[in-house]
Motif scaffolding. Structure first.
Motif, PDB file in Angstrom:
ATOM      1  N   LEU A  62       0.778  -1.174  -0.181  1.00  0.00           N
ATOM      2  CA  LEU A  62       0.062   0.055  -0.164  1.00  0.00           C
ATOM      3  C   LEU A  62       0.767   1.438   0.079  1.00  0.00           C
ATOM      4  O   LEU A  62       0.433   2.418  -0.588  1.00  0.00           O
ATOM      5  CB  LEU A  62      -0.850   0.116   1.120  1.00  0.00           C
ATOM      6  N   ASP A  63       2.136   1.081   0.597  1.00  0.00           N
ATOM      7  CA  ASP A  63       2.905   2.329   0.538  1.00  0.00           C
ATOM      8  C   ASP A  63       3.522   2.636  -0.798  1.00  0.00           C
ATOM      9  O   ASP A  63       4.347   3.741  -1.017  1.00  0.00           O
ATOM     10  CB  ASP A  63       4.037   2.223   1.481  1.00  0.00           C
ATOM     11  N   GLU A  64       3.350   2.060  -1.631  1.00  0.00           N
ATOM     12  CA  GLU A  64       3.644   2.117  -3.390  1.00  0.00           C
ATOM     13  C   GLU A  64       2.654   2.953  -3.835  1.00  0.00           C
ATOM     14  O   GLU A  64       2.987   3.763  -4.869  1.00  0.00           O
ATOM     15  CB  GLU A  64       3.863   0.769  -3.848  1.00  0.00           C
ATOM     16  N   TYR A  65       1.460   3.305  -3.295  1.00  0.00           N
ATOM     17  CA  TYR A  65       0.674   4.245  -3.898  1.00  0.00           C
ATOM     18  C   TYR A  65       0.587   5.538  -3.321  1.00  0.00           C
ATOM     19  O   TYR A  65       0.712   5.511  -1.914  1.00  0.00           O
ATOM     20  CB  TYR A  65      -0.920   3.724  -3.667  1.00  0.00           C
ATOM     21  N   ASP A  66       1.002   6.542  -3.886  1.00  0.00           N
ATOM     22  CA  ASP A  66       1.020   7.732  -3.513  1.00  0.00           C
ATOM     23  C   ASP A  66       0.348   8.741  -2.750  1.00  0.00           C
ATOM     24  O   ASP A  66       0.211   9.636  -1.799  1.00  0.00           O
ATOM     25  CB  ASP A  66       1.613   9.015  -4.467  1.00  0.00           C
ATOM     26  N   ASP A  67      -1.243   8.085  -2.762  1.00  0.00           N
ATOM     27  CA  ASP A  67      -2.242   8.852  -2.130  1.00  0.00           C
ATOM     28  C   ASP A  67      -2.830   7.720  -0.797  1.00  0.00           C
ATOM     29  O   ASP A  67      -3.746   8.121  -0.024  1.00  0.00           O
ATOM     30  CB  ASP A  67      -3.691   8.700  -3.001  1.00  0.00           C
ATOM     31  N   LEU A  68      -2.155   6.707  -0.434  1.00  0.00           N
ATOM     32  CA  LEU A  68      -2.500   5.906   0.649  1.00  0.00           C
ATOM     33  C   LEU A  68      -1.061   5.966   1.610  1.00  0.00           C
ATOM     34  O   LEU A  68      -0.047   5.868   1.013  1.00  0.00           O
ATOM     35  CB  LEU A  68      -2.845   4.508   0.352  1.00  0.00           C
ATOM     36  N   THR A  69      -1.429   5.929   2.995  1.00  0.00           N
ATOM     37  CA  THR A  69      -0.097   5.660   3.906  1.00  0.00           C
ATOM     38  C   THR A  69      -0.781   4.833   4.996  1.00  0.00           C
ATOM     39  O   THR A  69      -1.816   5.092   5.505  1.00  0.00           O
ATOM     40  CB  THR A  69       0.270   6.990   4.477  1.00  0.00           C
ATOM     41  N   VAL A  70      -0.053   3.770   5.244  1.00  0.00           N
ATOM     42  CA  VAL A  70      -0.340   3.015   6.412  1.00  0.00           C
ATOM     43  C   VAL A  70       0.389   3.486   7.878  1.00  0.00           C
ATOM     44  O   VAL A  70       1.387   3.845   7.804  1.00  0.00           O
ATOM     45  CB  VAL A  70       0.169   1.478   6.221  1.00  0.00           C
ATOM     46  N   VAL A  71      -0.872   3.764   8.592  1.00  0.00           N
ATOM     47  CA  VAL A  71      -0.237   4.501   9.835  1.00  0.00           C
ATOM     48  C   VAL A  71      -0.073   3.461  10.930  1.00  0.00           C
ATOM     49  O   VAL A  71       0.570   3.814  11.722  1.00  0.00           O
ATOM     50  CB  VAL A  71      -1.370   5.430  10.324  1.00  0.00           C
TER      51      VAL A  71
END
Length: 233
Positions: free
Chosen positions: A27-36
């Motif tokens: 998911l961190d490969e997508y620039d609009d998503l961030t795993v918190v």
């Protein structure tokens, strides 16, 4: 470059470390998503929701201390604005219905690819429901039919008299009619009469089918008591 406030903050709820780490990297490969963050149990979801304020929770259905539905319910109870997407290997109708009842926006299988998971997270964050109405209606119809059949099966078992239950239990342990008659010290003809009643009430055609159906419907007798009864009831 997106600002931090534009990113969709995702909380992973997954008990397998390797899976969680793989999803995090994916998911961190997508620039609009961030795993918190990552929770590996139901008990961890509320404190992590409070601490991290995710927008989307991506939840496995099977967790070590409960179900994903319980986790989703706790998250949404703490923060109703968090949307929930399930990512599970469980394909059962019961899991899907529990997820819907817990407020899930989507239910994906773990065979889904990265783009599909990312698209589901974005759609859920945008307020879309990802479970097609037709799919849900089909699942509900199957659930209603299953509930009806279960109630019917329970009713049939409960229609048996105490003596019929006793004879069915002995049949389940492999005794034939003559052995049952000897065990209960009643006549062979009386046993046959009770057996006919059992077959009629369970709506089956043979003693073997009666035993199989009763077991399928939850009739699990204990081992027969060596002491026999003497009443011809």
């Amino acid at each position: 470059m997106r600002s931090a406030s534009d990113l969709i903050k995702v909380l992973l709820v997954e008990d397998h470390r390797a899976v969680a780490e793989g999803l995090w990297a994916l998911l961190d490969e997508y620039d609009d998503l961030t795993v918190v963050g990552w929770a590996d149990s139901v008990s961890e979801v509320v404190p992590m929701t409070v601490e991290l304020s995710p927008k989307v929770a991506l939840i496995d259905y099977r967790l070590p201390d409960g179900t994903g539905a319980e986790a989703a319910a706790r998250i949404r109870e703490e923060d109703p604005d968090v949307v929930v997407v399930f990512l599970s290997a469980d394909t059962s109708d019961a899991a899907l219905l529990a997820a819907v009842e817990a407020g899930a926006s989507g239910y994906l299988l773990k065979s889904a690819g990265g783009d599909e998971i990312a698209a589901a997270i974005r759609a859920a964050d945008a307020g879309e429901t990802l479970i097609p109405a037709r799919t849900l209606m089909e699942v509900l119809a199957r659930h209603r039919e299953s509930t009806r059949l279960t109630a019917q099966q329970t009713e049939r078992l409960q229609s048996l008299t105490a003596r019929e239950e006793e004879i069915l239990a002995l049949m389940s342990h492999g005794l034939d009619n003559r052995a049952i008659a000897d065990r209960l010290t009643i006549s062979y003809a009386t046993v046959r009469t009770h057996v006919r009643g059992i077959l009629e009430k369970l709506q089956v055609r043979s003693q073997l089918e009666a035993v199989a159906k009763a077991a399928e419907w939850g009739f699990h007798p204990a081992s027969p008591d060596p002491a026999s009864e003497t009443d011809d009831s």
